[in-house]
Motif scaffolding. Structure first.
Motif, PDB file in Angstrom:
ATOM      1  N   VAL A  11     -12.963 -13.844  -1.013  1.00 11.67           N
ATOM      2  CA  VAL A  11     -12.257 -12.930  -0.106  1.00 11.67           C
ATOM      3  C   VAL A  11     -11.241 -12.092  -0.879  1.00 11.67           C
ATOM      4  N   ALA A  12     -10.514 -12.719  -1.801  1.00 18.00           N
ATOM      5  CA  ALA A  12      -9.547 -11.977  -2.619  1.00 18.00           C
ATOM      6  C   ALA A  12     -10.246 -10.937  -3.477  1.00 18.00           C
ATOM      7  N   ALA A  13     -11.394 -11.318  -4.052  1.00 16.60           N
ATOM      8  CA  ALA A  13     -12.165 -10.372  -4.863  1.00 16.60           C
ATOM      9  C   ALA A  13     -12.663  -9.205  -4.031  1.00 16.60           C
ATOM     10  N   ALA A  14     -13.028  -9.480  -2.783  1.00 15.32           N
ATOM     11  CA  ALA A  14     -13.521  -8.429  -1.895  1.00 15.32           C
ATOM     12  C   ALA A  14     -12.414  -7.492  -1.447  1.00 15.32           C
ATOM     13  N   LEU A  15     -11.193  -8.038  -1.287  1.00 10.88           N
ATOM     14  CA  LEU A  15     -10.071  -7.236  -0.796  1.00 10.88           C
ATOM     15  C   LEU A  15      -9.400  -6.405  -1.884  1.00 10.88           C
ATOM     16  N   LEU A  16      -9.485  -6.846  -3.119  1.00 10.83           N
ATOM     17  CA  LEU A  16      -8.743  -6.186  -4.192  1.00 10.83           C
ATOM     18  C   LEU A  16      -9.102  -4.704  -4.356  1.00 10.83           C
ATOM     19  N   PRO A  17     -10.383  -4.325  -4.450  1.00  8.00           N
ATOM     20  CA  PRO A  17     -10.699  -2.895  -4.663  1.00  8.00           C
ATOM     21  C   PRO A  17     -10.185  -1.973  -3.564  1.00  8.00           C
ATOM     22  N   PRO A  18     -10.408  -2.292  -2.263  1.00  6.64           N
ATOM     23  CA  PRO A  18      -9.858  -1.379  -1.245  1.00  6.64           C
ATOM     24  C   PRO A  18      -8.340  -1.315  -1.249  1.00  6.64           C
ATOM     25  N   LEU A  19      -7.675  -2.431  -1.527  1.00  4.97           N
ATOM     26  CA  LEU A  19      -6.209  -2.420  -1.549  1.00  4.97           C
ATOM     27  C   LEU A  19      -5.677  -1.577  -2.708  1.00  4.97           C
ATOM     28  N   LEU A  20      -6.352  -1.630  -3.841  1.00  8.90           N
ATOM     29  CA  LEU A  20      -5.945  -0.799  -4.975  1.00  8.90           C
ATOM     30  C   LEU A  20      -6.090   0.687  -4.647  1.00  8.90           C
ATOM     31  N   LEU A  21      -7.188   1.052  -4.017  1.00  9.00           N
ATOM     32  CA  LEU A  21      -7.398   2.457  -3.651  1.00  9.00           C
ATOM     33  C   LEU A  21      -6.396   2.911  -2.594  1.00  9.00           C
ATOM     34  N   LEU A  22      -6.068   2.026  -1.654  1.00 14.23           N
ATOM     35  CA  LEU A  22      -5.043   2.364  -0.658  1.00 14.23           C
ATOM     36  C   LEU A  22      -3.708   2.654  -1.333  1.00 14.23           C
ATOM     37  N   GLY A  23      -3.367   1.852  -2.336  1.00 12.15           N
ATOM     38  CA  GLY A  23      -2.124   2.073  -3.056  1.00 12.15           C
ATOM     39  C   GLY A  23      -2.096   3.404  -3.771  1.00 12.15           C
ATOM     40  N   VAL A  24      -3.232   3.809  -4.348  1.00 10.77           N
ATOM     41  CA  VAL A  24      -3.315   5.093  -5.053  1.00 10.77           C
ATOM     42  C   VAL A  24      -3.058   6.254  -4.092  1.00 10.77           C
ATOM     43  N   VAL A  25      -3.749   6.235  -2.951  1.00  8.29           N
ATOM     44  CA  VAL A  25      -3.598   7.335  -1.978  1.00  8.29           C
ATOM     45  C   VAL A  25      -2.201   7.323  -1.366  1.00  8.29           C
ATOM     46  N   TYR A  26      -1.691   6.152  -1.064  1.00 11.46           N
ATOM     47  CA  TYR A  26      -0.346   6.060  -0.471  1.00 11.46           C
ATOM     48  C   TYR A  26       0.709   6.668  -1.395  1.00 11.46           C
ATOM     49  N   ARG A  27       0.615   6.397  -2.678  1.00 11.50           N
ATOM     50  CA  ARG A  27       1.612   6.910  -3.625  1.00 11.50           C
ATOM     51  C   ARG A  27       1.498   8.413  -3.821  1.00 11.50           C
ATOM     52  N   MET A  28       0.351   8.997  -3.477  1.00 13.84           N
ATOM     53  CA  MET A  28       0.190  10.435  -3.614  1.00 13.84           C
ATOM     54  C   MET A  28       0.856  11.207  -2.479  1.00 13.84           C
ATOM     55  N   ASP A  29       1.243  10.517  -1.428  1.00 14.94           N
ATOM     56  CA  ASP A  29       1.926  11.145  -0.291  1.00 14.94           C
ATOM     57  C   ASP A  29       3.415  11.244  -0.610  1.00 14.94           C
ATOM     58  N   LYS A  30       3.795  12.297  -1.299  1.00 16.24           N
ATOM     59  CA  LYS A  30       5.152  12.408  -1.856  1.00 16.24           C
ATOM     60  C   LYS A  30       6.199  12.909  -0.861  1.00 16.24           C
ATOM     61  N   LEU A  31       5.816  13.802   0.047  1.00 19.87           N
ATOM     62  CA  LEU A  31       6.819  14.504   0.843  1.00 19.87           C
ATOM     63  C   LEU A  31       7.397  13.660   1.974  1.00 19.87           C
ATOM     64  N   ASP A  32       6.548  12.901   2.648  1.00 19.45           N
ATOM     65  CA  ASP A  32       7.026  12.171   3.823  1.00 19.45           C
ATOM     66  C   ASP A  32       6.142  10.947   4.014  1.00 19.45           C
ATOM     67  N   ARG A  33       6.509   9.847   3.370  1.00 18.75           N
ATOM     68  CA  ARG A  33       5.706   8.620   3.431  1.00 18.75           C
ATOM     69  C   ARG A  33       5.618   8.105   4.870  1.00 18.75           C
ATOM     70  N   GLU A  34       4.443   7.573   5.197  1.00 23.47           N
ATOM     71  CA  GLU A  34       4.190   7.110   6.558  1.00 23.47           C
ATOM     72  C   GLU A  34       4.720   5.688   6.764  1.00 23.47           C
ATOM     73  N   PRO A  35       5.115   5.355   8.001  1.00 23.09           N
ATOM     74  CA  PRO A  35       5.636   4.005   8.282  1.00 23.09           C
ATOM     75  C   PRO A  35       4.581   2.938   8.003  1.00 23.09           C
ATOM     76  N   ALA A  36       5.028   1.820   7.467  1.00 21.55           N
ATOM     77  CA  ALA A  36       4.108   0.735   7.129  1.00 21.55           C
ATOM     78  C   ALA A  36       3.375   0.217   8.365  1.00 21.55           C
ATOM     79  N   GLY A  37       4.088   0.144   9.497  1.00 15.91           N
ATOM     80  CA  GLY A  37       3.455  -0.355  10.719  1.00 15.91           C
ATOM     81  C   GLY A  37       2.305   0.516  11.169  1.00 15.91           C
ATOM     82  N   LEU A  38       2.465   1.821  11.072  1.00 16.77           N
ATOM     83  CA  LEU A  38       1.403   2.752  11.445  1.00 16.77           C
ATOM     84  C   LEU A  38       0.198   2.580  10.529  1.00 16.77           C
ATOM     85  N   LEU A  39       0.444   2.481   9.240  1.00 19.91           N
ATOM     86  CA  LEU A  39      -0.659   2.349   8.286  1.00 19.91           C
ATOM     87  C   LEU A  39      -1.391   1.020   8.465  1.00 19.91           C
ATOM     88  N   MET A  40      -0.648  -0.051   8.724  1.00 20.51           N
ATOM     89  CA  MET A  40      -1.294  -1.339   8.957  1.00 20.51           C
ATOM     90  C   MET A  40      -2.145  -1.302  10.214  1.00 20.51           C
TER      91      MET A  40
END
Length: 232
Positions: A11-40
């Protein structure tokens, strides 16, 4: 205990790739980061999208299997139309219903972040199911091809929805509706072509995949760099 450890590892191996990609896209949102609750909430709505997608795809597969199609027509329907239009259609509906009236949706790039979280929520649960069924080697293959594919379709869909939101905010309602439909349609076509080429024309799929990665990555960076408010 050994079995439990094995399941946790898979399960950890399956979750790692999507979580890494989510982190990449999230960090690219420079102007106004979205609330964690909304993203979850978007991520878990993507997870729950697996249910209607499975039902619709099973129904579509039963319909397709009922007719004696020629092999290439069958492959086109089963691997282009069904996954492309059903999966992207459900993800699009989840995205629009949850975010179109969202107060935090105030920058164009927000829609890209939202769409990728929905897409990778679905990809994560799909990957977990594949990995638990087929083992660790499946996680490696899907980490290379399937999960980046879902992320790229999300980027394309989100960019279209972000443009539609900007058009609506500027009173261009018909153009906004067309942009929304095109956001879903383009993601569906790219997804359908992705699966169809992988199954039917593997020698064409690999240059297609490489070209899509380069295009979407440059497009993603450009969208983040040129981000701006949907309304002035």
């Amino acid at each position: 205990m050994l079995f439990l450890n094995s399941v946790v590892f898979l399960v950890a191996a399956a979750l790692l790739p999507p979580l890494l990609l989510l982190g990449v896209v999230y960090r690219m949102d420079k102007l106004d980061r979205e609330p964690a609750g909304l993203l979850m909430s978007l991520f878990f709505r993507g997870v729950l999208a697996m249910v209607p997608i499975l039902v619709l795809e099973l129904m579509a597969d039963q319909f397709i299997d009922f007719f004696p199609w020629r092999p290439m027509v069958y492959l086109f329907l089963a691997y282009f139309v069904v996954p492309g239009f059903i999966e992207e259609g459900v993800k699009y509906r989840v995205l629009i219903r949850r975010t179109w009236q969202e107060p935090n949706f105030n920058f164009r790039f927000d829609a890209v972040v939202y769409a990728v979280f929905v897409s990778l929520g679905f990809a994560a649960v799909e990957n977990i199911l594949y990995v638990l069924t087929n083992g660790f080697s499946t996680a490696v293959v899907r980490a290379i091809f399937s999960i980046p594919g879902h992320a790229m379709f999300g980027v394309v869909m989100g960019a279209g929805v972000g443009r539609a939101k900007w058009l609506e905010a500027h009173g261009q309602y018909q153009q906004a509706e067309a942009a929304r439909k095109n956001a879903w349609l383009l993601a569906a076509v790219l997804h359908g072509l992705y699966d169809f080429l992988l199954v039917a024309f593997g020698w064409v799929f690999y240059p297609y995949f490489a070209g899509l990665v380069l295009y979407v990555w440059n497009f993603l960076r450009k969208s983040a760099r040129e981000d701006g408010p949907v309304a002035l």
